[in-house]
Design a protein around this motif. Structure first.
Motif, PDB file in Angstrom:
ATOM      1  N   LYS A  42       0.837  -1.207   0.000  1.00 52.15           N
ATOM      2  CA  LYS A  42       0.000   0.000   0.000  1.00 52.15           C
ATOM      3  C   LYS A  42       0.872   1.259   0.000  1.00 52.15           C
ATOM      4  N   SER A  43       1.939   1.237   0.792  1.00 55.34           N
ATOM      5  CA  SER A  43       2.852   2.385   0.815  1.00 55.34           C
ATOM      6  C   SER A  43       3.478   2.600  -0.550  1.00 55.34           C
ATOM      7  N   LEU A  44       3.890   1.521  -1.208  1.00 53.70           N
ATOM      8  CA  LEU A  44       4.491   1.643  -2.532  1.00 53.70           C
ATOM      9  C   LEU A  44       3.465   2.162  -3.542  1.00 53.70           C
ATOM     10  N   GLU A  45       2.230   1.710  -3.460  1.00 50.80           N
ATOM     11  CA  GLU A  45       1.171   2.233  -4.334  1.00 50.80           C
ATOM     12  C   GLU A  45       0.996   3.731  -4.128  1.00 50.80           C
ATOM     13  N   ASN A  46       1.000   4.177  -2.869  1.00 50.31           N
ATOM     14  CA  ASN A  46       0.850   5.609  -2.567  1.00 50.31           C
ATOM     15  C   ASN A  46       2.041   6.411  -3.086  1.00 50.31           C
ATOM     16  N   ILE A  47       3.235   5.859  -2.952  1.00 51.86           N
ATOM     17  CA  ILE A  47       4.435   6.544  -3.445  1.00 51.86           C
ATOM     18  C   ILE A  47       4.375   6.660  -4.963  1.00 51.86           C
ATOM     19  N   ILE A  48       3.952   5.596  -5.634  1.00 54.21           N
ATOM     20  CA  ILE A  48       3.840   5.628  -7.093  1.00 54.21           C
ATOM     21  C   ILE A  48       2.820   6.680  -7.525  1.00 54.21           C
ATOM     22  N   ALA A  49       1.689   6.745  -6.834  1.00 53.61           N
ATOM     23  CA  ALA A  49       0.680   7.766  -7.155  1.00 53.61           C
ATOM     24  C   ALA A  49       1.256   9.166  -6.941  1.00 53.61           C
ATOM     25  N   GLU A  50       2.024   9.343  -5.867  1.00 55.53           N
ATOM     26  CA  GLU A  50       2.649  10.638  -5.590  1.00 55.53           C
ATOM     27  C   GLU A  50       3.641  11.009  -6.690  1.00 55.53           C
ATOM     28  N   ILE A  51       4.434  10.059  -7.119  1.00 53.79           N
ATOM     29  CA  ILE A  51       5.408  10.307  -8.186  1.00 53.79           C
ATOM     30  C   ILE A  51       4.683  10.706  -9.470  1.00 53.79           C
ATOM     31  N   LYS A  52       3.590  10.028  -9.788  1.00 56.38           N
ATOM     32  CA  LYS A  52       2.814  10.367 -10.988  1.00 56.38           C
ATOM     33  C   LYS A  52       2.279  11.802 -10.907  1.00 56.38           C
ATOM     34  N   ASP A  53       1.759  12.192  -9.748  1.00 54.95           N
ATOM     35  CA  ASP A  53       1.263  13.561  -9.574  1.00 54.95           C
ATOM     36  C   ASP A  53       2.392  14.575  -9.741  1.00 54.95           C
ATOM     37  N   ASN A  54       3.532  14.297  -9.130  1.00 59.71           N
ATOM     38  CA  ASN A  54       4.673  15.202  -9.240  1.00 59.71           C
ATOM     39  C   ASN A  54       5.140  15.312 -10.697  1.00 59.71           C
ATOM     40  N   ARG A  55       5.124  14.195 -11.413  1.00 56.98           N
ATOM     41  CA  ARG A  55       5.508  14.205 -12.832  1.00 56.98           C
ATOM     42  C   ARG A  55       4.584  15.114 -13.642  1.00 56.98           C
ATOM     43  N   GLU A  56       3.290  15.004 -13.400  1.00 56.10           N
ATOM     44  CA  GLU A  56       2.334  15.855 -14.137  1.00 56.10           C
ATOM     45  C   GLU A  56       2.631  17.329 -13.908  1.00 56.10           C
ATOM     46  N   ASP A  57       2.890  17.697 -12.652  1.00 53.25           N
ATOM     47  CA  ASP A  57       3.215  19.093 -12.344  1.00 53.25           C
ATOM     48  C   ASP A  57       4.483  19.531 -13.072  1.00 53.25           C
ATOM     49  N   LEU A  58       5.501  18.683 -13.063  1.00 54.54           N
ATOM     50  CA  LEU A  58       6.772  19.056 -13.682  1.00 54.54           C
ATOM     51  C   LEU A  58       6.689  19.077 -15.205  1.00 54.54           C
ATOM     52  N   LEU A  59       5.842  18.250 -15.775  1.00 55.57           N
ATOM     53  CA  LEU A  59       5.667  18.315 -17.228  1.00 55.57           C
ATOM     54  C   LEU A  59       5.106  19.667 -17.641  1.00 55.57           C
ATOM     55  N   LEU A  60       4.151  20.183 -16.869  1.00 52.84           N
ATOM     56  CA  LEU A  60       3.606  21.515 -17.157  1.00 52.84           C
ATOM     57  C   LEU A  60       4.661  22.588 -16.945  1.00 52.84           C
ATOM     58  N   ASP A  61       5.404  22.480 -15.848  1.00 52.17           N
ATOM     59  CA  ASP A  61       6.456  23.461 -15.561  1.00 52.17           C
ATOM     60  C   ASP A  61       7.527  23.465 -16.644  1.00 52.17           C
ATOM     61  N   SER A  62       7.898  22.275 -17.102  1.00 52.02           N
ATOM     62  CA  SER A  62       9.002  22.197 -18.071  1.00 52.02           C
ATOM     63  C   SER A  62       8.639  22.892 -19.381  1.00 52.02           C
ATOM     64  N   ALA A  63       7.376  22.847 -19.766  1.00 52.56           N
ATOM     65  CA  ALA A  63       6.962  23.543 -20.990  1.00 52.56           C
ATOM     66  C   ALA A  63       7.143  25.051 -20.833  1.00 52.56           C
ATOM     67  N   LYS A  64       6.759  25.580 -19.680  1.00 48.69           N
ATOM     68  CA  LYS A  64       6.912  27.024 -19.440  1.00 48.69           C
ATOM     69  C   LYS A  64       8.385  27.413 -19.340  1.00 48.69           C
ATOM     70  N   ILE A  65       9.168  26.586 -18.664  1.00 50.99           N
ATOM     71  CA  ILE A  65      10.595  26.895 -18.507  1.00 50.99           C
ATOM     72  C   ILE A  65      11.305  26.849 -19.854  1.00 50.99           C
ATOM     73  N   THR A  66      10.930  25.904 -20.700  1.00 53.00           N
ATOM     74  CA  THR A  66      11.529  25.824 -22.036  1.00 53.00           C
ATOM     75  C   THR A  66      11.258  27.114 -22.809  1.00 53.00           C
ATOM     76  N   LYS A  67      10.021  27.607 -22.727  1.00 56.29           N
ATOM     77  CA  LYS A  67       9.693  28.881 -23.390  1.00 56.29           C
ATOM     78  C   LYS A  67      10.523  30.016 -22.812  1.00 56.29           C
ATOM     79  N   ASP A  68      10.662  30.043 -21.475  1.00 58.86           N
ATOM     80  CA  ASP A  68      11.462  31.096 -20.840  1.00 58.86           C
ATOM     81  C   ASP A  68      12.922  31.037 -21.298  1.00 58.86           C
ATOM     82  N   LEU A  69      13.487  29.841 -21.362  1.00 55.55           N
ATOM     83  CA  LEU A  69      14.889  29.698 -21.773  1.00 55.55           C
ATOM     84  C   LEU A  69      15.076  30.132 -23.228  1.00 55.55           C
ATOM     85  N   ILE A  70      14.145  29.772 -24.089  1.00 58.07           N
ATOM     86  CA  ILE A  70      14.217  30.193 -25.498  1.00 58.07           C
ATOM     87  C   ILE A  70      14.106  31.717 -25.590  1.00 58.07           C
TER      88      ILE A  70
END
Length: 195
Positions: A42-70
Motif C-alpha cells: 500500500k505504501s508503494l502504491e501511494n508513493i507511485i501515485a505521488e510520483i505520478k502527480d509530481n511528474r504531471e506538475d513538472l511536465l507543465l512546468d518544463s513547458a513554461k521553462i523551455t519557453k522562458d529559456l528560449i
C-alpha cells in the motif's frame, strides 16, 4: 505411599505444550509478515501515485521553462548585438512537489519491507526532487535580482542578472529532465496498476 510419575504421559504433555507454543508463535509471525507486506504494498502504491502527480506538475512546468529559456536566449542575443530587445517577461512556474507518501512510509516503517533495489531507486528519485526544490528556490533569488534592476534594462548589470537567472533556470530544467527520466524508468518497471 509415594505416587508413581508417568514419565511418558508427562513428556507427551510437555511436548504438546511446546508444539502449541511454537505453532502459535509461527502463526503470529506469519500473520505479522502478511500485515507488513500488505502495508509495504500500500505504501508503494501511494508513493507511485505521488510520483505520478509530481511528474504531471513538472511536465507543465518544463513547458513554461523551455519557453522562458528560449525567450532569454533570444533576448540576450538581441541585447549583445544592440538590436531590438523587446519587453522582458518570464512565465516561470514552480511546483511544490509532494513527498507525504514517502514520509508516511518512513514513519510507519513500511520501507523496511519494500525491496532494497526499489528503496534505492526511490532514494535517487526523491534526492533529485530535493535538488529541484533547492534550485527552484535559487531561481526566486535570481528573479529578485532581476526585479530590482528592471528599470535599467539597458544596463550591463541587468544583462548579468538575466544571464544569472538563465543559468539558475537551466539548472532547474536539468533537474526536471533528470526527475522525469528517473521516474519514467521507475514507473515503467514498478507501476503496480499497469501489471
Amino acid at each position: 505411599m509415594a505416587s508413581k510419575v508417568d514419565f511418558r504421559r508427562a513428556s507427551f504433555e510437555f511436548l504438546s505444550i511446546v508444539v502449541a507454543v511454537v505453532l502459535a508463535m509461527a502463526l503470529t509471525e506469519w500473520r505479522q509478515d502478511a500485515l507488513n507486506n500488505r502495508l509495504a504494498e500500500k505504501s508503494l502504491e501511494n508513493i507511485i501515485a505521488e510520483i505520478k502527480d509530481n511528474r504531471e506538475d513538472l511536465l507543465l512546468d518544463s513547458a513554461k521553462i523551455t519557453k522562458d529559456l528560449i525567450f532569454m536566449r533570444g533576448w540576450i542575443s538581441a541585447f549583445e548585438e544592440k538590436g531590438e530587445k523587446g519587453e522582458f517577461s518570464l512565465n516561470f512556474d514552480y511546483s511544490f512537489l509532494n513527498r507525504a507518501a514517502l514520509d508516511v512510509a518512513i514513519n510507519n516503517q513500511s520501507m523496511t519491507f519494500i525491496d532494497f533495489d526499489i528503496n534505492m531507486e526511490l532514494a535517487e528519485i526523491y534526492n533529485t526532487q530535493e535538488f529541484y526544490s533547492t534550485k527552484a528556490l535559487d531561481v526566486f533569488d535570481a528573479m529578485s535580482d532581476l526585479t530590482t534592476s528592471t528599470h535599467h534594462t539597458e544596463s550591463p548589470e541587468f544583462l548579468a542578472n538575466v544571464k544569472g537567472f538563465q543559468f539558475q533556470l537551466g539548472l532547474v530544467m536539468g533537474s526536471i529532465n533528470a526527475y522525469l527520466k528517473e521516474t519514467q524508468d521507475f514507473l515503467k518497471e514498478h507501476d503496480l496498476e499497469s501489471k
